[in-house]
Design a protein around this motif. Structure first.
Motif, PDB file in Angstrom:
ATOM      1  N   THR A 291       0.824  -1.210   0.000  1.00 36.56           N
ATOM      2  CA  THR A 291       0.000   0.000   0.000  1.00 36.56           C
ATOM      3  C   THR A 291       0.858   1.260   0.000  1.00 36.56           C
ATOM      4  OG1 THR A 291      -1.764  -1.143   1.190  1.00 36.56           O
ATOM      5  CG2 THR A 291      -1.787   1.253   1.261  1.00 36.56           C
ATOM      6  N   GLU A 292       1.971   1.227   0.707  1.00 43.53           N
ATOM      7  CA  GLU A 292       2.783   2.431   0.889  1.00 43.53           C
ATOM      8  C   GLU A 292       3.752   2.704  -0.252  1.00 43.53           C
ATOM      9  OE1 GLU A 292       2.817   2.512   5.796  1.00 43.53           O
ATOM     10  OE2 GLU A 292       4.516   1.651   4.710  1.00 43.53           O
ATOM     11  N   VAL A 293       4.096   1.695  -1.033  1.00 40.29           N
ATOM     12  CA  VAL A 293       5.054   1.919  -2.123  1.00 40.29           C
ATOM     13  C   VAL A 293       4.393   1.967  -3.490  1.00 40.29           C
ATOM     14  CG1 VAL A 293       6.881   0.791  -0.794  1.00 40.29           C
ATOM     15  CG2 VAL A 293       5.598  -0.536  -2.494  1.00 40.29           C
TER      16      VAL A 293
ATOM     17  N   GLU B  74      11.940  11.234   0.567  1.00 36.94           N
ATOM     18  CA  GLU B  74      11.846  11.805  -0.779  1.00 36.94           C
ATOM     19  C   GLU B  74      12.696  11.020  -1.775  1.00 36.94           C
ATOM     20  OE1 GLU B  74      12.461  16.108  -3.049  1.00 36.94           O
ATOM     21  OE2 GLU B  74      12.450  15.991  -0.852  1.00 36.94           O
ATOM     22  N   VAL B  75      13.864  10.567  -1.332  1.00 40.16           N
ATOM     23  CA  VAL B  75      14.719   9.754  -2.205  1.00 40.16           C
ATOM     24  C   VAL B  75      14.018   8.454  -2.584  1.00 40.16           C
ATOM     25  CG1 VAL B  75      16.867   8.433  -2.303  1.00 40.16           C
ATOM     26  CG2 VAL B  75      16.868  10.747  -1.357  1.00 40.16           C
ATOM     27  N   GLU B  76      13.358   7.830  -1.614  1.00 41.60           N
ATOM     28  CA  GLU B  76      12.650   6.583  -1.902  1.00 41.60           C
ATOM     29  C   GLU B  76      11.449   6.825  -2.820  1.00 41.60           C
ATOM     30  OE1 GLU B  76      14.174   4.151  -1.453  1.00 41.60           O
ATOM     31  OE2 GLU B  76      14.904   3.764   0.555  1.00 41.60           O
ATOM     32  N   PHE B  77      10.781   7.952  -2.648  1.00 43.50           N
ATOM     33  CA  PHE B  77       9.682   8.292  -3.560  1.00 43.50           C
ATOM     34  C   PHE B  77      10.201   8.464  -4.987  1.00 43.50           C
ATOM     35  CE2 PHE B  77       6.579   9.851  -0.182  1.00 43.50           C
ATOM     36  CZ  PHE B  77       5.622   8.899  -0.506  1.00 43.50           C
ATOM     37  N   GLU B  78      11.392   9.021  -5.127  1.00 39.54           N
ATOM     38  CA  GLU B  78      11.975   9.170  -6.457  1.00 39.54           C
ATOM     39  C   GLU B  78      12.243   7.808  -7.091  1.00 39.54           C
ATOM     40  OE1 GLU B  78      15.418  11.585  -6.045  1.00 39.54           O
ATOM     41  OE2 GLU B  78      14.303  13.428  -5.598  1.00 39.54           O
TER      42      GLU B  78
ATOM     43  N   SER C  72       9.685  13.607 -10.735  1.00 40.25           N
ATOM     44  CA  SER C  72       8.629  14.613 -10.885  1.00 40.25           C
ATOM     45  C   SER C  72       7.491  14.426  -9.893  1.00 40.25           C
ATOM     46  CB  SER C  72       8.078  14.573 -12.315  1.00 40.25           C
ATOM     47  OG  SER C  72       7.524  13.295 -12.601  1.00 40.25           O
ATOM     48  N   GLU C  73       7.316  13.210  -9.375  1.00 46.34           N
ATOM     49  CA  GLU C  73       6.204  12.928  -8.466  1.00 46.34           C
ATOM     50  C   GLU C  73       6.608  12.974  -6.996  1.00 46.34           C
ATOM     51  OE1 GLU C  73       3.113  12.394  -9.422  1.00 46.34           O
ATOM     52  OE2 GLU C  73       3.512  12.426 -11.570  1.00 46.34           O
ATOM     53  N   ALA C  74       7.904  13.015  -6.721  1.00 44.91           N
ATOM     54  CA  ALA C  74       8.370  12.890  -5.339  1.00 44.91           C
ATOM     55  C   ALA C  74       7.921  14.062  -4.469  1.00 44.91           C
ATOM     56  CB  ALA C  74       9.892  12.763  -5.314  1.00 44.91           C
ATOM     57  N   LYS C  75       8.058  15.285  -4.973  1.00 41.09           N
ATOM     58  CA  LYS C  75       7.682  16.462  -4.188  1.00 41.09           C
ATOM     59  C   LYS C  75       6.195  16.443  -3.850  1.00 41.09           C
ATOM     60  CE  LYS C  75      11.655  18.746  -4.168  1.00 41.09           C
ATOM     61  NZ  LYS C  75      12.364  19.076  -2.908  1.00 41.09           N
TER      62      LYS C  75
ATOM     63  N   SER D 270       4.371  16.227  -0.124  1.00 38.68           N
ATOM     64  CA  SER D 270       3.376  17.209   0.323  1.00 38.68           C
ATOM     65  C   SER D 270       2.091  16.527   0.767  1.00 38.68           C
ATOM     66  CB  SER D 270       3.084  18.208  -0.802  1.00 38.68           C
ATOM     67  OG  SER D 270       2.436  17.575  -1.897  1.00 38.68           O
ATOM     68  N   GLN D 271       1.718  15.446   0.084  1.00 38.34           N
ATOM     69  CA  GLN D 271       0.532  14.699   0.490  1.00 38.34           C
ATOM     70  C   GLN D 271       0.748  14.022   1.840  1.00 38.34           C
ATOM     71  OE1 GLN D 271      -2.551  14.533  -1.185  1.00 38.34           O
ATOM     72  NE2 GLN D 271      -1.562  16.245  -2.211  1.00 38.34           N
TER      73      GLN D 271
END
Length: 290
Positions: A167-169, A245-249, A255-258, A262-263
């Motif tokens: 769910t989280e990734v 943020e690095v893992e979101f990248e 482009s979606e990490a920021k 914020s969410q």
């Protein structure tokens, strides 16, 4: 007079009305808005997170495998370990792993929040390796039961963390699909255990191979998690925003990490105001539904 009327009618046909002009402007603005919305709501690539999800579902595969691994070899196990005809012992061999899974599931939340999702997967793989090895090597009923019980603790921990991790990734638009992978992996695990157990009646001691083979995917789970992304949600909760943020990248793209961070901050602010304690489930307005 007729010529004057005809001239006016021709002039009327050639002159565009204000309503038509307004409609054209609305349609043009609508097309422009749709194009802008399409750019803003474009989904991140699902391919980035897929390998991480597939590794996590190994725990669910092992859950299904250990549920079905004793179905075919049970008679051979009972003959080799000396409890053939003892229905109580046979029932314990089949079901005792669920007792261990109960305790593993109870601890799964604290472990996942305490050490992180990746470490929780690795901890779930450890009892599945140790317990399966004990069951494969034992020469008595007690060793089999202890091995199955130890395996069960890993079975209770792994799939619970897998549901949380997936769910989280996962990107939101494929989260439901990836969540279904957990159930599908469990079914594949059951099918795999039944398939591997087919030669048990022709090959003496094959049931030991059935247990021993399960250590391979468990070891793969533990090793592959070293290279998988940690849950950005867990990292953010630990105050490690830069790492999140690095893992979101890695999972969603730069482009979606920021936007994802914020969410998370919005959700975190909401969680602070809606925190519910366990005691409130038994006392207060939350207990009315019980």
């Amino acid at each position: 007079m007729w010529g004057h009327y005809r001239e006016n009618s021709f002039m009327y046909k050639r002159t565009p009305s204000k309503d038509n002009s307004n409609m054209e402007d609305v349609e043009a603005n609508s097309d422009l808005l749709d194009n802008c919305m399409g750019k803003e709501t474009s989904n991140p690539s699902w391919k980035r997170s897929l390998p991480h999800v597939l590794v996590a579902t190994i725990s669910s595969f092992l859950f299904g495998y250990h549920l079905g691994v004793v179905n075919e070899p049970l008679e051979s196990i009972s003959l080799d370990l000396g409890f053939h005809g003892n229905t109580l012992a046979e029932g314990l061999v089949v079901s005792i792993c669920l007792g261990g899974a109960f305790f593993g599931c109870l601890l799964s939340g604290w472990i996942a929040d305490g050490v992180g999702r990746r470490r929780a997967f690795q901890l779930s793989a450890l009892p599945m390796i140790v317990g399966a090895s004990m069951s494969a090597a034992t020469n008595n009923l007690f060793g089999m039961l202890v091995g199955r019980l130890i395996v069960g603790t890993g079975l209770g921990l792994g799939p619970a963390v897998a549901a949380l991790y997936v769910t989280e990734v996962s990107p939101a638009f494929v989260r439901g699909t990836y969540g279904a992978f957990i159930q599908i992996a469990t079914c594949f695990g059951i099918l795999g255990s039944l398939f591997i157990g087919i030669p048990v009646k022709e090959i003496s001691g094959w049931w030991r191979v059935c247990f021993g083979l399960s250590t391979i995917p468990a070891a793969i789970l533990a090793l592959a998690m070293v290279f998988c992304a940690e849950s950005p949600h867990w990292l953010y909760k630990q105050g490690r925003t830069a790492e999140a943020e690095v893992e979101f990248e890695r999972l969603l793209g730069v482009s979606e990490a920021k936007f994802a961070i914020s969410q998370l901050s919005k959700v975190d602010r909401g969680d602070d105001t809606d925190t519910v304690k366990f005691s409130e489930l038994l006392h207060g307005h939350h207990s009315k539904g019980i």
